[in-house]
Design an enzyme around this catalytic site. Structure first.
Site, mmCIF file in Angstrom:
data_model
loop_
_atom_site.group_PDB
_atom_site.id
_atom_site.type_symbol
_atom_site.label_atom_id
_atom_site.label_comp_id
_atom_site.label_asym_id
_atom_site.label_seq_id
_atom_site.Cartn_x
_atom_site.Cartn_y
_atom_site.Cartn_z
ATOM 1 N NE ARG A 10 4.784 31.609 11.952
ATOM 2 C CZ ARG A 10 5.902 31.547 11.231
ATOM 3 N NH1 ARG A 10 6.301 32.604 10.536
ATOM 4 N NH2 ARG A 10 6.636 30.456 11.210
ATOM 5 C CE LYS A 37 7.306 29.606 15.451
ATOM 6 N NZ LYS A 37 6.275 28.646 15.184
ATOM 7 C CG HIS A 102 -0.988 27.930 11.942
ATOM 8 N ND1 HIS A 102 -0.493 29.206 12.117
ATOM 9 C CD2 HIS A 102 0.086 27.146 11.703
ATOM 10 C CE1 HIS A 102 0.820 29.179 12.000
ATOM 11 N NE2 HIS A 102 1.199 27.951 11.750
ATOM 12 N NE ARG A 105 2.986 29.218 8.834
ATOM 13 C CZ ARG A 105 4.006 29.867 8.291
ATOM 14 N NH1 ARG A 105 3.790 30.876 7.482
ATOM 15 N NH2 ARG A 105 5.241 29.511 8.565
#
Length: 152
Positions: A10, A37, A102, A105
């Protein structure tokens, strides 16, 4: 940011990486990701291309808690947008295609699945607490045999 694509991080994880998180002189080089997270820490294998870049950072840093990349998240976002523009110019991405932070990822996960990495490994590397979260990426991987399309 190379760490995002080659390690599936991230943005916040890539920006939080410190020199002390690198284990490059081992049989299987890894980086330790201290995730915001869920507060979990995980080890991620280091891709050969990333190894060279991180090795350079490690060679120039004497302080173990120095960050690999000193940047604000907004700066990282601008770097990514610049990379997207460059990819468009090279024809690697369709012009105007929406690419978010994102996306790298997700691309990392899809790439590894397409190259035979077991989903349980990928789940661990991505820091997912449930393999169900990682199973979503299977929907993004094309069926090379076409047999799924023939199913009722």
């Amino acid at each position: 940011m190379l760490e995002q694509w080659r390690a599936g991080l991230r943005v916040s994880e890539a920006l939080d990486l410190e020199v002390r998180d690198l284990s490059l002189d081992t049989v299987t080089p890894t980086l330790r990701v201290r995730s915001r997270k869920g507060g979990k820490t995980r080890l991620v294998p280091v891709h050969t291309e990333l190894h060279g870049a991180l090795g350079s950072a490690q060679a120039y840093e004497d302080i173990g808690n120095a960050r690999i990349v000193e940047a604000h998240p907004a700066t990282a976002w601008r770097w990514e947008q610049s990379a997207v523009k460059h990819a468009e110019e090279l024809g690697a991405i369709a012009p105007g295609k929406r690419v978010g932070t994102h996306t790298l990822r997700h691309s990392y996960a899809r790439h590894l699945l397409m190259h035979g990495i077991p989903i349980n490994y990928l789940s661990s590397w991505l820091g997912h607490s449930s393999i169900q979260t990682t199973l979503i990426y299977l929907e993004l991987v094309p069926d090379p045999t076409g047999s799924l399309a023939a199913m009722p």
